[in-house]
Design an enzyme around this catalytic site. Structure first.
Site, PDB file in Angstrom:
ATOM      1  CB  THR A 324     -43.356   2.199 -23.253  1.00  0.00           C
ATOM      2  OG1 THR A 324     -43.888   3.280 -22.479  1.00  0.00           O
ATOM      3  CG2 THR A 324     -42.628   2.751 -24.462  1.00  0.00           C
ATOM      4  CB  CYS A 325     -44.632  -1.837 -20.028  1.00  0.00           C
ATOM      5  SG  CYS A 325     -45.021  -3.003 -21.303  1.00  0.00           S
ATOM      6  CG  ASP A 326     -43.126   4.455 -17.314  1.00  0.00           C
ATOM      7  OD1 ASP A 326     -44.058   5.115 -16.796  1.00  0.00           O
ATOM      8  OD2 ASP A 326     -41.966   4.451 -16.877  1.00  0.00           O
TER       9      ASP A 326
END
Ligand SMILES: *Cc1c(COP(=O)(O)O)cnc(C)c1O
Length: 377
Positions: A324-326
């Site tokens: 994910t983009c976290d």
């Protein structure tokens, strides 16, 4: 830990995307091992560890009771065939209207850790049995439960006295020594506290009858852990030491120890890269991460065994991360994970010991990644 049944399932079904596969035969074996190790204790499976209906149905059919934390979990246990007398509402933090709904469902066993909660239970579940949770230090646990639940033993005396005054059945004391507890002495310390509460109330004419010894029984990840039998013996010795020949009724609430080793997550390597040409660690990105079910890698607390198709080749330390983009979605960086140098984008890896605390911790669709699929076979 990936049983032949799990390997066969993955080989023939070839499910797309990351998924958890749980082998019910292992759950059954675990249940019997707990039964054998602690023959005088009732087993309340902690539903939150993995509430898959197939698991709940199997355990209900084996005679298990259930520790639940919400009305939804109570309803899952009922749907699986458990009768209300086999269900406890073990959360010490409940809305009064949820206590009332549980009571309507026939639930008569509630956890408390404060006078304020006792007052709610007395109003919404008159006459019910309550047990008071005492704090433990969580020492020795890889996933300690902090100070959120429980009160000091002296306050437990006040709580249970108040329960009696409000017409409830002051039934006993509970504790949880911390999850993935590998120190057998942890139960001895907690049972000493439980006994102190029993004794103080006995002097006031209130006879407690039950000790709920909680969960904490471990799953084998990378290191060996004591057997259920070893836990059983240590706990029996501690019970005898503190309660002599007047051992009360006892309950255990295994979650992780019941299902952790029954599940394997299949995942795929999405990218392997470096941050600079002279970087000495490679970054390996999987199609599952903290938001896809591996939340217990928080603070790198739980370190899962990972099996790759290249095992046996030379290894090097890698940073392991999710898709994910976290930026919090990094699994192991402080202590990099040794993986084969030959590992390649597209390889499938198996993350073992993932039967507990994975599916229910997975986000609904963070970044559009679907919740962790699970197959119970
Ligand atoms: C989570 C929980 C359990 C299960 O703990 P494990 O360490 O997974 O065995 C048992 N009892 C209570 C009250 C819990 O909250």
């Amino acid at each position: 830990m990936a049983t032949q049944r799990i390997l066969d399932f993955l080989a023939t079904r070839r499910p797309e995307g990351p998924c958890l596969v749980v082998d019910l035969d292992v759950v059954r074996d675990n249940y019997h091992a707990f039964e054998k190790a602690l023959p005088n204790s009732k087993i309340y499976y902690a539903v939150k560890a993995n509430p898959a209906p197939e698991i709940l149905r199997l355990l209900a059919s084996l005679g298990s009771c259930f520790d639940t934390a919400s009305v939804a979990e109570i309803e899952m246990a009922l749907d699986a065939g458990a009768t209300p007398d086999r269900i406890s509402y073990g959360n010490t933090i409940k809305k009064e209207r949820d206590i009332a709904r549980a009571y309507e469902h026939g639930i008569r066993l509630f956890a408390v850790d404060s006078v304020e909660e006792v007052e709610k239970v007395a109003r919404a579940a008159p006459g019910a049995r309550v047990f008071c949770r005492v704090l433990t230090d969580g020492e020795g646990a890889e996933w300690p439960l902090s100070r959120k639940f429980g009160c000091v033993p002296a306050m437990a005396v006040d709580v249970l006295r108040q329960a009696r005054m409000l017409g409830l059945d002051a039934y006993g004391v509970s504790f949880h020594v911390g999850s993935q507890q590998t120190d057998l002495v942890a139960w001895d310390r907690a049972l000493a506290d439980a006994k102190a509460v029993f004794s103080a109330l006995a002097q006031e004419g209130i006879t407690l009858r039950m000790v709920n010894m909680g969960g904490g029984f471990p799953t084998r990840y990378l290191k060996d852990v004591p057997t259920a039998q070893a836990y059983g013996e240590a706990i029996f010795d501690a019970l005898s030491k503190h309660f002599g020949n007047r051992i009360p009724e006892t309950i255990i609430e295994p979650g992780r120890g019941m299902v952790g080793n029954a599940g394997v997550i299949k995942s795929e390597v999405v990218l392997i890269s470096k941050k600079a040409d002279n970087d000495n660690v490679r970054w390996v990105y999987l199609d599952i991460g903290k938001f896809g079910g591996l939340a217990e890698t928080m603070d790198e607390a739980i370190r899962y065994p990972i099996v790759t198709p290249r095992d046996g080749d030379a290894v090097e330390p890698c940073v392991l991360a999710g898709p994910t983009c976290d930026s919090a979605d990094v699994l192991y960086e402080k202590a990099p994970y040794p993986l084969p140098v030959s590992l390649t984008i597209g390889d499938e890896v198996l993350i073992e010991g993932t039967g507990a605390y994975t599916t229910t911790y997975s986000a609904v669709a963070f970044n559009g990644f679907e919740p962790l699929r699970s197959y119970v076979i």
